[in-house]
Design a protein around this motif. Sequence first.
Motif, short mmCIF file in Angstrom:
data_model
loop_
_atom_site.label_atom_id
_atom_site.label_comp_id
_atom_site.label_asym_id
_atom_site.label_seq_id
_atom_site.Cartn_x
_atom_site.Cartn_y
_atom_site.Cartn_z
N ILE A 276 -45.02 20.80 36.97
CA ILE A 276 -44.06 19.98 37.30
C ILE A 276 -43.26 20.29 35.80
O ILE A 276 -43.70 19.95 34.93
CB ILE A 276 -44.91 18.13 37.85
CG1 ILE A 276 -43.85 17.05 37.62
CG2 ILE A 276 -45.39 18.28 36.17
CD1 ILE A 276 -44.30 16.18 38.48
N THR B 153 -40.18 20.04 41.24
CA THR B 153 -42.19 21.22 41.25
C THR B 153 -41.81 22.04 41.51
O THR B 153 -40.58 22.76 42.21
CB THR B 153 -42.81 19.90 42.19
OG1 THR B 153 -41.62 20.14 43.36
CG2 THR B 153 -43.37 19.01 41.77
N TYR C 98 -46.75 14.38 42.77
CA TYR C 98 -47.78 15.45 42.38
C TYR C 98 -48.76 15.33 42.38
O TYR C 98 -48.93 14.40 42.07
CB TYR C 98 -46.81 16.50 41.40
CG TYR C 98 -47.87 17.74 41.37
CD1 TYR C 98 -47.03 18.69 41.90
CD2 TYR C 98 -48.39 17.57 39.54
CE1 TYR C 98 -47.54 19.82 41.86
CE2 TYR C 98 -49.16 18.87 39.28
CZ TYR C 98 -49.02 19.75 40.22
OH TYR C 98 -48.85 20.97 39.85
#
Length: 461
Positions: free
Chosen positions: A344, A339, A282
């Motif tokens: 997240i 995610t 992420y």
Amino acid sequence: MKLYVIVPLCALITLTQQAPSGDSCSCEFTNSERTFPHDKLSTVEDSASRCNTNITPQKTLELESLLLGLERRLPRLQEDVSALEREDDGELYGVTSLLVVENELKDIKELIARLSSITLEHQHLTNDTTTKLKDLEAEMQELETYDTMQVVNGKLENRRLRRDLDQCRNTVLPSTNSTEPPHGNCPHGQFRNITGPRMSTAGEYPGSYKYGAWGRDPKPEAGKESWHWLVMLTSGNKHSNYIRLYSSLSALVGGVSTPGNVQISPSNPTTNTIQGPNIVMYRGALYYNCYNQDEVCRFNLTSKTVTNIKLPKGTRYNSKGNFCHLEECYPFTDLDLATDESGIWVIYTTNQNFGNLVLSKLEDDEPELRLGQTWHTSVYKQGVTNTFMVCGVLYATRYIDKEREEIFYSFDTTTGVERFNLGIFIRKMYPNILSLNYSPVDQILHAYCDSYMVSYKVLFS
């Protein structure tokens, strides 16, 4: 100050002064309060402790396991009986097939007998516990009458105030500048089904590394929108110290790794290397369970730096809180990272939550990494094989057989509503799904299955 001491004492005692002849003087104190029944309090504590010992999540898991076993054996018996009817030659083949059917019937009868026994035990336990709880409630109400100073009521009120204060602190105020959808409010519509597999590949190392994870970054850096990543657990199916990058999905399928490996550490395993297959990427950083710690590590692929965040006290780690099914548990799956459209998440379990799933939002404001709001669920982790997030909703899967996995559970972080009856099935190409990653970019579910990479499409209404 003395008045505050004297006034309560006057409420508790009666003072009588006697003055006989001469200089002698005597006082008689009579206590107007009843003697506190310490023995009864000890009895109540013992009864509550026994209730906690007798009622455990393992009892429910055992019943569920037997039901799943029965569900798998009945279709198998039906298939064998049908085969016998089609191919019985009246001689040796028929006798052998009948013995197979007889053995299966015997196993099913044993399962049913065990189910009946456990059901009866649970019924007795429920009745006994209900009676004991009513007795405990009555005894506690009686004991509260001794609380003349209102200490217990004060503590309960303080606890309620503290809970309300925590809820206020954890409430996320809507931001007018945010483009992310609120939890549980999905821009694609309502999650309905899974189709596929759409793609399956062994990659560059067919059959070499059973455990791993793959996917794409939901918030990639400019120019890296089509990149895909792969992490294989190269040390005993438990640990890894690098991530492998591919410029596109076709490059991953073709086994052309460009730009190649990004190393976390030259040693494996060591401090801050990867432990377990539940990994996500992420905003140009890899998130995973830190080696030998109850912590989440964030490895920035550009700066090559690692940031750690410790999970709450009592979090299970080092293969003590794994995903499981009837036949096996998946080692070092204590922490699962996920995610979705809103960011997240980390999914784990704690001793305080009796082994049930706990869900926390990770706030990844560079350079700080902190734990955001946390939710506690009532689904037992060792009855789950995997989890993933979609639009602020937690989904959990369980193993049905080698061909099917079921998405059976959901928890909506907006409403707090839990569902145990989703009944959405994933058709598997390989027996074990060892990690699941949802990509909000294209609504694809990335599965790593016994060293193979498989993808599924998430369908919305």
